[in-house]
Design a protein around this motif. Structure first.
Motif, PDB file in Angstrom:
ATOM      1  N   MET A   1       0.840  -1.189   0.000  1.00  0.00           N
ATOM      2  CA  MET A   1       0.000   0.000   0.000  1.00  0.00           C
ATOM      3  C   MET A   1       0.879   1.245   0.000  1.00  0.00           C
ATOM      4  O   MET A   1       1.818   1.360   0.769  1.00  0.00           O
ATOM      5  CB  MET A   1      -0.880  -0.013   1.258  1.00  0.00           C
ATOM      6  CG  MET A   1      -1.827   1.133   1.319  1.00  0.00           C
ATOM      7  SD  MET A   1      -2.946   0.905   2.734  1.00  0.00           S
ATOM      8  CE  MET A   1      -3.187   2.585   3.152  1.00  0.00           C
ATOM      9  N   VAL A   2       0.558   2.172  -0.856  1.00  0.00           N
ATOM     10  CA  VAL A   2       1.323   3.403  -0.977  1.00  0.00           C
ATOM     11  C   VAL A   2       0.564   4.522  -0.286  1.00  0.00           C
ATOM     12  O   VAL A   2      -0.618   4.734  -0.529  1.00  0.00           O
ATOM     13  CB  VAL A   2       1.543   3.762  -2.466  1.00  0.00           C
ATOM     14  CG1 VAL A   2       2.252   5.089  -2.582  1.00  0.00           C
ATOM     15  CG2 VAL A   2       2.305   2.662  -3.180  1.00  0.00           C
ATOM     16  N   GLU A   3       1.268   5.226   0.607  1.00  0.00           N
ATOM     17  CA  GLU A   3       0.659   6.373   1.267  1.00  0.00           C
ATOM     18  C   GLU A   3       1.046   7.642   0.515  1.00  0.00           C
ATOM     19  O   GLU A   3       2.202   7.831   0.175  1.00  0.00           O
ATOM     20  CB  GLU A   3       1.126   6.468   2.719  1.00  0.00           C
ATOM     21  CG  GLU A   3       0.581   5.350   3.579  1.00  0.00           C
ATOM     22  CD  GLU A   3       0.896   5.559   5.042  1.00  0.00           C
ATOM     23  OE1 GLU A   3       0.937   6.712   5.500  1.00  0.00           O
ATOM     24  OE2 GLU A   3       1.105   4.541   5.720  1.00  0.00           O
ATOM     25  N   VAL A   4       0.072   8.488   0.277  1.00  0.00           N
ATOM     26  CA  VAL A   4       0.310   9.731  -0.436  1.00  0.00           C
ATOM     27  C   VAL A   4       0.324  10.871   0.573  1.00  0.00           C
ATOM     28  O   VAL A   4      -0.550  10.967   1.431  1.00  0.00           O
ATOM     29  CB  VAL A   4      -0.794   9.967  -1.493  1.00  0.00           C
ATOM     30  CG1 VAL A   4      -0.579  11.291  -2.204  1.00  0.00           C
ATOM     31  CG2 VAL A   4      -0.829   8.815  -2.481  1.00  0.00           C
ATOM     32  N   MET A   5       1.341  11.724   0.468  1.00  0.00           N
ATOM     33  CA  MET A   5       1.459  12.861   1.364  1.00  0.00           C
ATOM     34  C   MET A   5       0.636  14.022   0.798  1.00  0.00           C
ATOM     35  O   MET A   5       0.745  14.335  -0.384  1.00  0.00           O
ATOM     36  CB  MET A   5       2.927  13.284   1.492  1.00  0.00           C
ATOM     37  CG  MET A   5       3.152  14.367   2.504  1.00  0.00           C
ATOM     38  SD  MET A   5       4.861  14.902   2.650  1.00  0.00           S
ATOM     39  CE  MET A   5       5.702  13.384   2.953  1.00  0.00           C
ATOM     40  N   THR A   6      -0.157  14.622   1.650  1.00  0.00           N
ATOM     41  CA  THR A   6      -0.956  15.767   1.213  1.00  0.00           C
ATOM     42  C   THR A   6      -0.084  17.026   1.187  1.00  0.00           C
ATOM     43  O   THR A   6       1.002  17.077   1.787  1.00  0.00           O
ATOM     44  CB  THR A   6      -2.142  16.008   2.156  1.00  0.00           C
ATOM     45  OG1 THR A   6      -1.626  16.399   3.437  1.00  0.00           O
ATOM     46  CG2 THR A   6      -3.010  14.772   2.285  1.00  0.00           C
ATOM     47  N   ASP A   7      -0.578  18.038   0.507  1.00  0.00           N
ATOM     48  CA  ASP A   7       0.138  19.310   0.464  1.00  0.00           C
ATOM     49  C   ASP A   7       0.302  19.894   1.862  1.00  0.00           C
ATOM     50  O   ASP A   7       1.338  20.461   2.193  1.00  0.00           O
ATOM     51  CB  ASP A   7      -0.601  20.317  -0.419  1.00  0.00           C
ATOM     52  CG  ASP A   7      -0.527  19.979  -1.895  1.00  0.00           C
ATOM     53  OD1 ASP A   7       0.335  19.161  -2.275  1.00  0.00           O
ATOM     54  OD2 ASP A   7      -1.329  20.540  -2.673  1.00  0.00           O
ATOM     55  N   LYS A   8      -0.710  19.712   2.700  1.00  0.00           N
ATOM     56  CA  LYS A   8      -0.649  20.240   4.070  1.00  0.00           C
ATOM     57  C   LYS A   8       0.438  19.524   4.876  1.00  0.00           C
ATOM     58  O   LYS A   8       1.190  20.161   5.614  1.00  0.00           O
ATOM     59  CB  LYS A   8      -2.015  20.077   4.740  1.00  0.00           C
ATOM     60  CG  LYS A   8      -2.103  20.725   6.091  1.00  0.00           C
ATOM     61  CD  LYS A   8      -3.508  20.650   6.659  1.00  0.00           C
ATOM     62  CE  LYS A   8      -3.565  21.320   8.015  1.00  0.00           C
ATOM     63  NZ  LYS A   8      -4.909  21.318   8.574  1.00  0.00           N
ATOM     64  N   GLN A   9       0.540  18.199   4.731  1.00  0.00           N
ATOM     65  CA  GLN A   9       1.580  17.443   5.435  1.00  0.00           C
ATOM     66  C   GLN A   9       2.965  17.866   4.953  1.00  0.00           C
ATOM     67  O   GLN A   9       3.889  18.055   5.752  1.00  0.00           O
ATOM     68  CB  GLN A   9       1.396  15.947   5.216  1.00  0.00           C
ATOM     69  CG  GLN A   9       0.198  15.372   5.923  1.00  0.00           C
ATOM     70  CD  GLN A   9      -0.083  13.954   5.490  1.00  0.00           C
ATOM     71  OE1 GLN A   9       0.010  13.612   4.314  1.00  0.00           O
ATOM     72  NE2 GLN A   9      -0.446  13.110   6.440  1.00  0.00           N
ATOM     73  N   TYR A  10       3.104  18.016   3.647  1.00  0.00           N
ATOM     74  CA  TYR A  10       4.386  18.419   3.051  1.00  0.00           C
ATOM     75  C   TYR A  10       4.784  19.799   3.572  1.00  0.00           C
ATOM     76  O   TYR A  10       5.929  20.016   3.968  1.00  0.00           O
ATOM     77  CB  TYR A  10       4.241  18.417   1.529  1.00  0.00           C
ATOM     78  CG  TYR A  10       5.511  18.712   0.785  1.00  0.00           C
ATOM     79  CD1 TYR A  10       6.538  17.781   0.733  1.00  0.00           C
ATOM     80  CD2 TYR A  10       5.677  19.926   0.117  1.00  0.00           C
ATOM     81  CE1 TYR A  10       7.703  18.049   0.042  1.00  0.00           C
ATOM     82  CE2 TYR A  10       6.840  20.194  -0.574  1.00  0.00           C
ATOM     83  CZ  TYR A  10       7.848  19.258  -0.613  1.00  0.00           C
ATOM     84  OH  TYR A  10       8.994  19.514  -1.293  1.00  0.00           O
ATOM     85  N   ASP A  11       3.842  20.726   3.594  1.00  0.00           N
ATOM     86  CA  ASP A  11       4.112  22.071   4.090  1.00  0.00           C
ATOM     87  C   ASP A  11       4.510  22.033   5.557  1.00  0.00           C
ATOM     88  O   ASP A  11       5.442  22.735   5.974  1.00  0.00           O
ATOM     89  CB  ASP A  11       2.885  22.963   3.896  1.00  0.00           C
ATOM     90  CG  ASP A  11       3.166  24.408   4.246  1.00  0.00           C
ATOM     91  OD1 ASP A  11       4.125  24.980   3.688  1.00  0.00           O
ATOM     92  OD2 ASP A  11       2.430  24.963   5.088  1.00  0.00           O
ATOM     93  N   GLY A  12       3.853  21.192   6.347  1.00  0.00           N
ATOM     94  CA  GLY A  12       4.189  21.071   7.760  1.00  0.00           C
ATOM     95  C   GLY A  12       5.611  20.578   7.970  1.00  0.00           C
ATOM     96  O   GLY A  12       6.330  21.079   8.838  1.00  0.00           O
ATOM     97  N   ILE A  13       6.018  19.607   7.171  1.00  0.00           N
ATOM     98  CA  ILE A  13       7.381  19.077   7.264  1.00  0.00           C
ATOM     99  C   ILE A  13       8.389  20.171   6.918  1.00  0.00           C
ATOM    100  O   ILE A  13       9.393  20.349   7.615  1.00  0.00           O
ATOM    101  CB  ILE A  13       7.551  17.857   6.346  1.00  0.00           C
ATOM    102  CG1 ILE A  13       6.751  16.682   6.909  1.00  0.00           C
ATOM    103  CG2 ILE A  13       9.030  17.490   6.196  1.00  0.00           C
ATOM    104  CD1 ILE A  13       6.631  15.509   5.969  1.00  0.00           C
TER     105      ILE A  13
END
Length: 45
Positions: A1-13
């Motif tokens: 299973m592949v998890e996709v990172m949302t734009d909000k998660q990416y911005d938080g990182i």
């Protein structure tokens, strides 16, 4: 299973990385801080 990172998660990182780098004088200090955070996370698990 592949998890996709949302734009909000990416911005938080990226915000967290920015906060870590803000107080660093050089790349070695930044690497050390990041490694300490990673080690702290491993110990909690």
């Amino acid at each position: 299973m592949v998890e996709v990172m949302t734009d909000k998660q990416y911005d938080g990182i990226l915000q967290m990385i920015g906060m870590i780098l803000e107080g660093c004088k050089d790349i070695e200090e930044a690497k050390k801080k990041i490694e300490e955070l990673r080690e702290g996370k491993k110990e909690k698990n």
